[in-house]
Each structure stands twice: as C-alpha cells, then as structure tokens.
Write a protein that holds these residues in place. Structure first.
Motif, short mmCIF file in Angstrom:
data_model
loop_
_atom_site.label_atom_id
_atom_site.label_comp_id
_atom_site.label_asym_id
_atom_site.label_seq_id
_atom_site.Cartn_x
_atom_site.Cartn_y
_atom_site.Cartn_z
N LEU A 134 0.53 -1.19 0.07
CA LEU A 134 -0.11 0.21 -0.03
C LEU A 134 0.70 1.20 -0.06
O LEU A 134 2.06 1.33 0.66
N PHE A 135 0.25 2.26 -0.59
CA PHE A 135 0.72 3.89 -0.44
C PHE A 135 -0.43 4.42 0.36
O PHE A 135 -1.51 4.22 0.25
N VAL A 136 0.15 4.94 1.41
CA VAL A 136 -1.01 5.74 2.59
C VAL A 136 -0.65 7.12 2.68
O VAL A 136 0.40 7.49 2.62
N ALA A 137 -1.68 8.05 2.68
CA ALA A 137 -1.44 9.27 2.87
C ALA A 137 -2.39 9.57 3.96
O ALA A 137 -3.44 9.63 3.95
N GLN A 138 -1.57 10.00 5.10
CA GLN A 138 -2.65 10.16 6.23
C GLN A 138 -2.36 11.69 6.56
O GLN A 138 -1.03 12.14 6.79
N ALA A 139 -3.24 12.38 7.05
CA ALA A 139 -3.08 13.76 7.20
C ALA A 139 -3.76 14.43 8.71
O ALA A 139 -4.87 13.72 8.93
N ALA A 140 -3.19 15.27 9.38
CA ALA A 140 -3.84 15.74 10.70
C ALA A 140 -3.75 17.23 10.08
O ALA A 140 -2.91 17.86 9.86
N VAL A 141 -5.12 17.58 10.14
CA VAL A 141 -5.41 19.13 9.82
C VAL A 141 -5.62 19.72 11.04
O VAL A 141 -6.88 19.46 11.74
N SER A 142 -5.33 21.08 11.33
CA SER A 142 -5.78 21.76 12.21
C SER A 142 -6.04 23.32 11.78
O SER A 142 -5.66 23.71 10.94
N ASN A 143 -7.12 23.76 12.75
CA ASN A 143 -7.57 25.14 12.26
C ASN A 143 -7.13 26.19 13.49
O ASN A 143 -6.17 25.83 14.19
N ILE A 195 -9.18 5.30 -1.32
CA ILE A 195 -9.78 4.25 -0.49
C ILE A 195 -9.69 4.80 1.11
O ILE A 195 -8.62 5.10 1.36
N ARG A 196 -10.72 5.15 1.56
CA ARG A 196 -10.66 5.14 3.08
C ARG A 196 -9.90 4.31 3.94
O ARG A 196 -10.14 3.24 3.65
N TYR A 197 -8.84 4.88 4.61
CA TYR A 197 -7.94 4.13 5.37
C TYR A 197 -8.04 4.54 6.82
O TYR A 197 -7.80 5.55 7.15
N GLN A 198 -8.47 3.48 7.76
CA GLN A 198 -8.61 3.85 9.13
C GLN A 198 -7.64 3.09 9.85
O GLN A 198 -7.88 3.32 11.17
N ALA A 199 -6.51 2.54 9.28
CA ALA A 199 -5.52 1.99 10.18
C ALA A 199 -4.61 3.10 10.24
O ALA A 199 -4.57 4.27 9.89
N ASP A 200 -3.18 2.59 10.92
CA ASP A 200 -2.28 3.62 11.37
C ASP A 200 -1.18 3.14 10.21
O ASP A 200 -0.56 2.08 10.51
N GLY A 201 -0.94 3.86 9.15
CA GLY A 201 0.29 3.45 8.18
C GLY A 201 1.49 3.27 8.77
O GLY A 201 2.31 2.26 8.14
N LEU A 202 1.84 4.02 9.77
CA LEU A 202 3.32 3.77 10.38
C LEU A 202 3.46 2.35 10.95
O LEU A 202 4.64 1.99 11.21
N HIS A 203 2.36 1.70 11.41
CA HIS A 203 2.43 0.39 11.85
C HIS A 203 1.55 -0.58 11.15
O HIS A 203 1.53 -1.94 11.60
N ASP A 204 1.60 -0.46 9.74
CA ASP A 204 0.86 -1.41 8.88
C ASP A 204 2.21 -1.96 8.00
O ASP A 204 2.62 -1.44 7.14
N PRO A 205 2.46 -3.20 8.23
CA PRO A 205 3.60 -3.94 7.38
C PRO A 205 3.28 -3.87 6.05
O PRO A 205 4.31 -3.81 5.03
N HIS A 206 1.95 -3.68 5.47
CA HIS A 206 1.83 -3.70 4.18
C HIS A 206 1.83 -2.27 3.40
O HIS A 206 1.77 -2.13 2.34
N ALA A 207 1.99 -1.38 4.41
CA ALA A 207 2.35 0.14 3.91
C ALA A 207 3.53 0.27 3.42
O ALA A 207 4.63 0.64 4.56
N VAL A 208 4.07 0.30 2.24
CA VAL A 208 5.55 0.29 2.15
C VAL A 208 6.09 2.03 1.92
O VAL A 208 6.95 2.28 1.89
N CYS A 209 5.02 2.66 1.61
CA CYS A 209 5.20 4.18 1.45
C CYS A 209 4.11 5.08 2.20
O CYS A 209 3.00 4.98 1.86
N VAL A 210 4.42 5.79 3.11
CA VAL A 210 3.55 6.59 4.06
C VAL A 210 3.71 7.79 3.97
O VAL A 210 4.84 8.42 4.13
N LEU A 211 2.84 8.74 3.57
CA LEU A 211 2.97 10.13 3.64
C LEU A 211 2.21 10.75 4.89
O LEU A 211 0.98 10.51 4.70
#
Length: 207
Positions: A12-21, A83-99
């Motif tokens: 997987l490629f995963v893009a996970q974002a934390a957005v603050s206002n 694809i909506r992704y609800q896991a944590d890419g940092l700890h997903d062994p299938h996520a080979v690239c995480v932004l």
C-alpha cells in the motif's frame, strides 16, 4: 471503502493527514491505494504541493474535507489515493510508503498554510530497509518533490534505454513536467518568504 476492502497481501501507499484550524482543533483523515505503480513519494508529492498551492491562491485555510475532496478527485494520468483508510500506516507492514502530513492554518504574512511532512518508506524481504524523510514548510516540501521527480525521470529514462520502450519515455516526460511545476511553486514560496523578510527589515529600520 475501508482498509479491509483491500486484499491483505496488497502493498500500500498511504497518505494520512492531521489538519488543524485556528482554534487548534485537529481532524485526521487517511487514504490509501496500491503501491504499484504510482504509490511512491515522487508521484504523490505533487498532489500535496498542489493542495497547499490551491489554499494559498484561494486564501483558504485547510480542512479534512478540502483535503479529501482534492485527493479523491482523479485528475490527470496519475491516480491518487482514494480508498478510505482507518488503520495507522506507520504500523501497517503492508504500507510500503506513507506520507504523514500535518497541515495548519495559513501564515498571515506569506499566505501559505503551515505544513510538515514525514515520508516513511519500508520494504521487507531478503534485503529489508526503512527510511524516514522529514520536511518543514511548503518551500522545503516542494523542493523535495522536485528532487524525487528528477530522480524518477532519470530512472525512467534509463529503463527506456534498456528496454527500448516508449512508454517509459512518456512517463519520464510527465515526471519532468511535474518537477518543473513543483519548482515554480517552490520559487513562489521562496519569493514570498523573502518579501516578508524584507518588509520586516524595513519596519525595523524605520522605527
């Protein structure tokens, strides 16, 4: 779709974002796609650069809704994670690239949103490796996109020569155009920063 909708063996490629206002409220969102063939930092960083550039142009603060709408909107030849992704890419062994992206409100002086990026790349197998690259601010992120796209261009041209395949040449040209565009964004962000610094210096002199 959720993470469970992907086959568990899919890389997987995963893009996970934390957005603050401006109030400090943080919302998180994650999107994924198969890593092959476009789930790499080189091909996906332009989407982040384009989002930050759009916020600057439209004078809008970031929001998870705007980020998802931007990323899920499939424009151009390079697919984006959708694809909506609800896991944590940092700890997903299938996520080979995480932004892993943190985006904050626009700076009042430059107009660019705050942005921090960590790119986590990992591979398992006979020669496992892991690498983390961090960049702070739009100028550094855009410069990193240029760097990755330039390397991708060189690799694709090498493959085109070895395999005598015109499709690699077309992809290399796409990478080159994306790099040139990202460099224009980098230059614009740099010019804005220099302009703000000059205004500050003039303000100190005239006090």
């Amino acid at each position: 779709m959720l993470r469970s909708d992907l086959r568990l063996t899919t890389r997987l490629f995963v893009a996970q974002a934390a957005v603050s206002n401006h109030t400090g409220l943080i919302a998180r969102t994650g999107l994924a796609m198969p890593a092959a063939p476009f789930g790499t930092a080189a091909w996906q960083l332009p989407a982040l650069v384009a989002y930050l550039h759009r916020l600057h142009q439209d004078q809008e603060d970031p929001s998870p809704e705007l980020w998802r709408a931007h990323t899920e909107r499939q424009t151009g030849p390079v697919p984006r994670p959708h694809i909506r992704y609800q896991a944590d890419g940092l700890h997903d062994p299938h996520a080979v690239c995480v932004l892993d992206i943190q985006i904050g409100p626009r700076d009042e002086e430059t107009g660019w949103p705050a942005a921090d990026l960590a790119v986590i790349e990992q591979e398992e197998g006979a020669c496992p490796f892991g690498r983390v690259t961090r960049r702070h601010g739009i100028e550094a992120i855009a410069a990193y996109a240029v760097q990755e796209l330039t390397a991708e261009h060189a690799a694709l041209m090498d493959r085109a020569r070895r395999h005598q395949d015109a499709s690699f040449v077309r992809l290399a040209e796409l990478a080159q155009r994306a790099a040139a565009w990202a460099d224009k964004v980098r230059a614009a962000a740099h010019a804005d920063a220099v302009h703000v610094q000059a205004d500050r210096a003039r303000a100190r002199i005239t006090r």
